[in-house]
Structure formats: C-alpha cells, structure tokens
Design an enzyme around this catalytic site. Structure first.
Site, PDB file in Angstrom:
ATOM      1  N   SER A 209       5.915   3.438  13.428  1.00 53.75           N
ATOM      2  CA  SER A 209       4.486   3.669  13.625  1.00 53.75           C
ATOM      3  C   SER A 209       4.245   4.456  14.902  1.00 53.75           C
ATOM      4  CB  SER A 209       3.787   2.315  13.733  1.00 53.75           C
ATOM      5  OG  SER A 209       2.478   2.493  14.210  1.00 53.75           O
TER       6      SER A 209
ATOM      7  N   TYR B 276       3.286  -6.436  17.323  1.00 51.09           N
ATOM      8  CA  TYR B 276       3.593  -5.607  16.153  1.00 51.09           C
ATOM      9  C   TYR B 276       4.321  -4.338  16.592  1.00 51.09           C
ATOM     10  CZ  TYR B 276       2.796  -2.002  12.619  1.00 51.09           C
ATOM     11  OH  TYR B 276       2.968  -0.959  11.753  1.00 51.09           O
TER      12      TYR B 276
ATOM     13  N   VAL C 288     -17.404  -2.261  14.000  1.00 53.19           N
ATOM     14  CA  VAL C 288     -16.831  -1.200  14.842  1.00 53.19           C
ATOM     15  C   VAL C 288     -16.320  -1.877  16.106  1.00 53.19           C
ATOM     16  CG1 VAL C 288     -17.311   0.913  16.131  1.00 53.19           C
ATOM     17  CG2 VAL C 288     -18.472   0.492  13.942  1.00 53.19           C
TER      18      VAL C 288
ATOM     19  N   ASN D  87      -7.458  -3.149   8.368  1.00 52.79           N
ATOM     20  CA  ASN D  87      -7.406  -1.677   8.349  1.00 52.79           C
ATOM     21  C   ASN D  87      -8.763  -1.132   7.900  1.00 52.79           C
ATOM     22  OD1 ASN D  87      -4.771  -1.835   9.101  1.00 52.79           O
ATOM     23  ND2 ASN D  87      -4.011  -0.454   7.529  1.00 52.79           N
TER      24      ASN D  87
ATOM     25  N   LYS E 118       8.374  -2.624  16.141  1.00 52.34           N
ATOM     26  CA  LYS E 118       8.757  -1.275  15.698  1.00 52.34           C
ATOM     27  C   LYS E 118       9.721  -0.639  16.714  1.00 52.34           C
ATOM     28  CE  LYS E 118       6.343  -1.232  11.908  1.00 52.34           C
ATOM     29  NZ  LYS E 118       7.057  -1.465  10.643  1.00 52.34           N
TER      30      LYS E 118
ATOM     31  N   PHE F  17       0.821  -1.219   0.000  1.00 55.27           N
ATOM     32  CA  PHE F  17       0.000   0.000   0.000  1.00 55.27           C
ATOM     33  C   PHE F  17       0.858   1.274   0.000  1.00 55.27           C
ATOM     34  CE2 PHE F  17      -2.530   2.818   3.101  1.00 55.27           C
ATOM     35  CZ  PHE F  17      -3.173   3.489   2.079  1.00 55.27           C
TER      36      PHE F  17
ATOM     37  N   LEU G 171       5.399 -10.422  -1.946  1.00 55.41           N
ATOM     38  CA  LEU G 171       3.973 -10.438  -2.313  1.00 55.41           C
ATOM     39  C   LEU G 171       3.104 -11.181  -1.291  1.00 55.41           C
ATOM     40  CD1 LEU G 171       4.147 -10.906  -6.220  1.00 55.41           C
ATOM     41  CD2 LEU G 171       4.023  -8.784  -4.912  1.00 55.41           C
TER      42      LEU G 171
ATOM     43  N   ILE H  59      12.743 -10.516   2.131  1.00 51.30           N
ATOM     44  CA  ILE H  59      13.796  -9.650   2.658  1.00 51.30           C
ATOM     45  C   ILE H  59      14.822 -10.448   3.463  1.00 51.30           C
ATOM     46  CG2 ILE H  59      12.540  -9.029   4.791  1.00 51.30           C
ATOM     47  CD1 ILE H  59      14.426  -6.529   2.736  1.00 51.30           C
TER      48      ILE H  59
ATOM     49  N   PHE I  62       1.092   7.932  11.492  1.00 46.92           N
ATOM     50  CA  PHE I  62      -0.188   7.789  12.168  1.00 46.92           C
ATOM     51  C   PHE I  62      -1.029   6.860  11.281  1.00 46.92           C
ATOM     52  CE2 PHE I  62       1.994  10.642  14.700  1.00 46.92           C
ATOM     53  CZ  PHE I  62       1.417  10.550  15.950  1.00 46.92           C
TER      54      PHE I  62
ATOM     55  N   LYS J  22       1.931  -6.158   9.401  1.00 48.95           N
ATOM     56  CA  LYS J  22       1.415  -4.969  10.089  1.00 48.95           C
ATOM     57  C   LYS J  22       0.061  -5.133  10.776  1.00 48.95           C
ATOM     58  CE  LYS J  22      -1.112  -3.237   6.160  1.00 48.95           C
ATOM     59  NZ  LYS J  22      -1.602  -2.100   5.416  1.00 48.95           N
TER      60      LYS J  22
ATOM     61  N   ASP K 125      -5.450  -3.015  20.320  1.00 50.81           N
ATOM     62  CA  ASP K 125      -5.726  -1.636  19.887  1.00 50.81           C
ATOM     63  C   ASP K 125      -5.531  -0.674  21.058  1.00 50.81           C
ATOM     64  OD1 ASP K 125      -6.346  -2.077  17.259  1.00 50.81           O
ATOM     65  OD2 ASP K 125      -8.516  -2.030  17.511  1.00 50.81           O
TER      66      ASP K 125
HETATM   67  P1  NAD Z   1       1.498  -3.580   3.122  1.00 49.46           P
HETATM   68  O1  NAD Z   1       1.257  -4.911   3.727  1.00 49.46           O
HETATM   69  O2  NAD Z   1       0.549  -3.101   2.074  1.00 49.46           O
HETATM   70  O3  NAD Z   1       2.975  -3.499   2.540  1.00 49.46           O
HETATM   71  C1  NAD Z   1       4.045  -4.236   3.069  1.00 49.46           C
HETATM   72  C2  NAD Z   1       4.656  -4.998   1.921  1.00 49.46           C
HETATM   73  O4  NAD Z   1       5.770  -5.742   2.407  1.00 49.46           O
HETATM   74  C3  NAD Z   1       3.674  -6.000   1.283  1.00 49.46           C
HETATM   75  O5  NAD Z   1       3.639  -5.778  -0.103  1.00 49.46           O
HETATM   76  C4  NAD Z   1       4.264  -7.365   1.638  1.00 49.46           C
HETATM   77  O6  NAD Z   1       4.031  -8.294   0.602  1.00 49.46           O
HETATM   78  C5  NAD Z   1       5.741  -7.033   1.822  1.00 49.46           C
HETATM   79  N1  NAD Z   1       6.452  -7.905   2.767  1.00 49.46           N
HETATM   80  C6  NAD Z   1       6.105  -8.247   4.031  1.00 49.46           C
HETATM   81  N2  NAD Z   1       7.032  -9.055   4.566  1.00 49.46           N
HETATM   82  C7  NAD Z   1       7.995  -9.217   3.631  1.00 49.46           C
HETATM   83  C8  NAD Z   1       9.214  -9.931   3.583  1.00 49.46           C
HETATM   84  N3  NAD Z   1       9.625 -10.677   4.612  1.00 49.46           N
HETATM   85  N4  NAD Z   1       9.970  -9.882   2.463  1.00 49.46           N
HETATM   86  C9  NAD Z   1       9.553  -9.138   1.397  1.00 49.46           C
HETATM   87  N5  NAD Z   1       8.407  -8.451   1.364  1.00 49.46           N
HETATM   88  C10 NAD Z   1       7.631  -8.479   2.482  1.00 49.46           C
HETATM   89  O7  NAD Z   1       1.580  -2.534   4.331  1.00 49.46           O
HETATM   90  P2  NAD Z   1       1.706  -0.952   4.278  1.00 49.46           P
HETATM   91  O8  NAD Z   1       0.468  -0.382   4.883  1.00 49.46           O
HETATM   92  O9  NAD Z   1       2.145  -0.489   2.951  1.00 49.46           O
HETATM   93  O10 NAD Z   1       2.866  -0.774   5.355  1.00 49.46           O
HETATM   94  C11 NAD Z   1       4.227  -0.611   4.997  1.00 49.46           C
HETATM   95  C12 NAD Z   1       5.053  -0.425   6.253  1.00 49.46           C
HETATM   96  O11 NAD Z   1       4.540   0.673   6.987  1.00 49.46           O
HETATM   97  C13 NAD Z   1       5.004  -1.625   7.201  1.00 49.46           C
HETATM   98  O12 NAD Z   1       6.292  -1.813   7.742  1.00 49.46           O
HETATM   99  C14 NAD Z   1       4.035  -1.195   8.263  1.00 49.46           C
HETATM  100  O13 NAD Z   1       4.310  -1.795   9.502  1.00 49.46           O
HETATM  101  C15 NAD Z   1       4.293   0.303   8.314  1.00 49.46           C
HETATM  102  N6  NAD Z   1       3.140   1.030   8.844  1.00 49.46           N
HETATM  103  C16 NAD Z   1       1.922   0.909   8.239  1.00 49.46           C
HETATM  104  C17 NAD Z   1       0.816   1.573   8.774  1.00 49.46           C
HETATM  105  C18 NAD Z   1      -0.553   1.424   8.173  1.00 49.46           C
HETATM  106  O14 NAD Z   1      -1.538   1.701   8.848  1.00 49.46           O
HETATM  107  N7  NAD Z   1      -0.684   1.027   6.918  1.00 49.46           N
HETATM  108  C19 NAD Z   1       0.974   2.380   9.916  1.00 49.46           C
HETATM  109  C20 NAD Z   1       2.248   2.496  10.494  1.00 49.46           C
HETATM  110  C21 NAD Z   1       3.320   1.812   9.945  1.00 49.46           C
END
Ligand code: NAD
Length: 297
Positions: free
Chosen positions: A125, A150, A218, A200, A154, A12, A34, A60, A179, A85, A296
């Site tokens: 986060s 989670y 909710v 989410n 972080k 995302f 993915l 990764i 946020f 996440k 939460d």
């Molecule tokens: P997301 O799940 O859409 O994106 C994370 C991506 O990482 C996914 O495409 C997933 O396939 C990939 N991934 C996960 N583990 C992996 C691994 N071991 N190797 C390779 N790829 C891997 O989530 P997002 O909302 O885009 O979040 C991105 C980052 O931001 C995350 O670290 C998340 O913790 C952090 N974050 C997100 C939010 C939120 O509300 N969306 C809030 C605070 C922090």
C-alpha cells in the site's frame, strides 16, 4: 503455466483481478476465509467469466490446508491479497492485524518454500510512504514509515519478502503499492461490499446514495489541501486488476524483489468525490464533518 493461487480472491480487489487473470488466459484457484467477503461474489465471478473456479473456504494461516492445495493443484504463482485492511480498526486491534497479516504471510511463505513455486505478487500500500515524504512518491524513497499498525504490517511484509529474495535468488517477488482502489466491474455484479459499516469511501458513499445510511462522514476538513478535506489518488479497480496481470508477467521473467506503485498520479479530495457521486447518481449525499480519523495520513 500452472494455476495461479489467489489468496483473498473473494474480496474487492481479488475478485476483479481474477476476472483480468481469466481473461488473460490464466487458470485461477481461490482461497478466502470470507471474513470480509461474501460467497455470493464468487457466483458473480463465475457468471461474468463463464468459468468454474476452484474455491477453498480457508484461513491463510492453516498450514495443513495450504499444503493440500499445493498437492491438489500445480500452483505456479501466488497473488497474495488476503489481509485485514481497515486503518482505524488496526489502531484498536493491533494484535489481530499483526497476527493476520504477518502471521498469514509467514505461513504462506513457509508452505510455498516446500513447493517449487517461487513467484509471488504482494498487495502492499502507498501508506508505507508515511508522512515524511511529499508526493509524487518514487518507489525508491526511504525510509518507509507508517502511521498505524495496518501500515506497519505492510512495511514488515515488504521487508520480509526482500530478505527472502536476498537469501534465495530463486524467488520472483513483486510488491505492488496501491494508492486508493475504487469502483466496480462494468457488469455491476461485483464491487466493494465489505461486512458492516464500510471504512472505505466508495462503499460508504453507495450506502448513503441508496438511503441505507443517513449521511456521509467526512473525517477532517482541516487538512492542508484546497478544500481542507483529504486528497487521495483514486485508481479504478479494473485498472489495478490489469496491473496485476502485468506484474505477474513481469515477475515470471524477473528474479528478486521488485516494487511498483499502482496509482494514477493525480489526486481528488473527499468533498470533490462526494459532490461528483451526487451529480452522477442524481441522489442526495448529505455530509457531516467529523474530526480527523486516527491513523489517516
Ligand atoms: P478485501 O477485504 O475486500 O479483501 C481481502 C480478502 O482477504 C477478503 O475477502 C477476506 O475475507 C480475505 N482474508 C482476510 N484475512 C484472511 C485470512 N487470514 N485468510 C484467508 N482470507 C483472508 O480487501 P481488498 O480491498 O480487496 O484488499 C486486498 C489487499 O489489498 C489487502 O491486503 C489490502 O491490505 C491491500 N490494499 C487494499 C487497499 C484498498 O484501499 N482497498 C489499498 C492498499 C492495499
């Protein structure tokens, strides 16, 4: 300037940030396993930007694979989004979360250390502020605390990055404490589309509005807020994406460990959001109240 490696770049926030990076003139390489994204999102990314982006379908934690990427491309900075996440899931599967989020970070840093790339932006986060402090949260506030595994991943990741910068002054690392990222690129081609039932709020609302789920859940109406439902600071994902470009430019110029919040500074309740979604989309959003969700704040 070399290329920017975007881990989790098919997800995302990663896809939207790639748009902002490409628009700012950077070249991008994406790594993603993915596990929570669709390959299709990469096609949409190329369609929006008109650029062909090297993509590695890889975990990764694959050290050999990372080494190959660093040998093939001249990577000058890493934007590290790859991670799991879902708060509730992390309560049920802590090992998987620590292994993926901490193990992944450690493998990445170990391989980075063998290269000359020392610039990293980490997706942290606002969950690290825990429940002990009251908003607005200054970046300097201590102690950090988490109410779920989670959030712990972080806090530990930030500590690890800080220790690394302390030990070696060549590192330029910024942790961004998001946020609540929400929304989609204006093309409508990208957005938040996780696998399975979303945990989410925005993709969940979208599935209810489009009739794919019967009602919106909710979680809790007994919080100490004006309407009893949780209040969050929602930040548009394209604003967040631009924040990453700024953080990258900042990090290139500043050695050491830096932390910045990324939010709007104002909150909105779950009910307000659901009602607004209904008003704007013109689609009914039936609601059901459930108990508070584990983890939460
Ligand atoms: P997301 O799940 O859409 O994106 C994370 C991506 O990482 C996914 O495409 C997933 O396939 C990939 N991934 C996960 N583990 C992996 C691994 N071991 N190797 C390779 N790829 C891997 O989530 P997002 O909302 O885009 O979040 C991105 C980052 O931001 C995350 O670290 C998340 O913790 C952090 N974050 C997100 C939010 C939120 O509300 N969306 C809030 C605070 C922090």
């Amino acid at each position: 300037m070399g290329e920017i490696l975007v881990t989790g770049g098919a997800g995302f926030i990663g896809t939207h940030t790639c748009i902002a990076l490409l628009q700012a003139g950077y070249s991008v390489v994406i790594l993603d396993n993915l596990c929570n994204a669709k390959q299709e999102s990469l096609l949409h990314l190329q369609e929006i930007t008109g650029k062909s982006i090297p993509f590695y379908h890889m975990d990764i934690r694959n050290a050999d694979g990372l080494r190959q990427i660093f040998q093939t491309h001249h990577i000058s900075a890493v934007l590290h989004f790859a991670g799991l996440k879902a708060v509730g899931e992390s309560v049920q599967q802590p090992l998987r979360y620590y292994q993926n989020n901490i193990g992944g970070m450690m493998t990445l840093l170990e391989e980075l250390q063998k290269t000359d790339c020392r610039t990293l932006i980490f997706s942290s986060s606002a969950t690290v502020y825990g429940t002990q402090h009251t908003a607005p949260y200054a970046e300097t506030v201590t102690p950090l605390s988490a109410s779920n595994p989670y959030g712990e991943t972080k806090i530990i990741s930030e500590q690890l990055l800080q220790d690394l910068c302390q030990a070696d002054s060549d590192w330029h690392i910024t942790a961004l404490r998001y946020f609540n990222p929400i929304g989609a690129h204006e093309s409508g081609l990208l957005g938040e589309e996780p696998h399975g039932i979303p945990s989410n709020i925005a993709p969940y609302l979208a599935l209810v509005a489009s009739g794919q789920l019967p009602y919106f859940r909710v979680y809790g109406n007994d919080y100490d807020t004006p309407d009893g439902t949780g209040v969050r600071d929602y930040v548009h994902v394209m604003d967040l994406a631009e924040g990453h470009v700024s953080a990258l430019q900042y990090s290139i110029q500043h050695a050491g460990f830096s932390v910045f919040n990324l939010g709007t500074g104002s909150g909105c309740s779950v009910l307000e959001l659901a009602n607004m979604y209904e008003a704007v989309s013109g689609k009914p959003i039936p609601l059901k109240i459930f108990p508070r969700r584990a983890g939460d704040v």
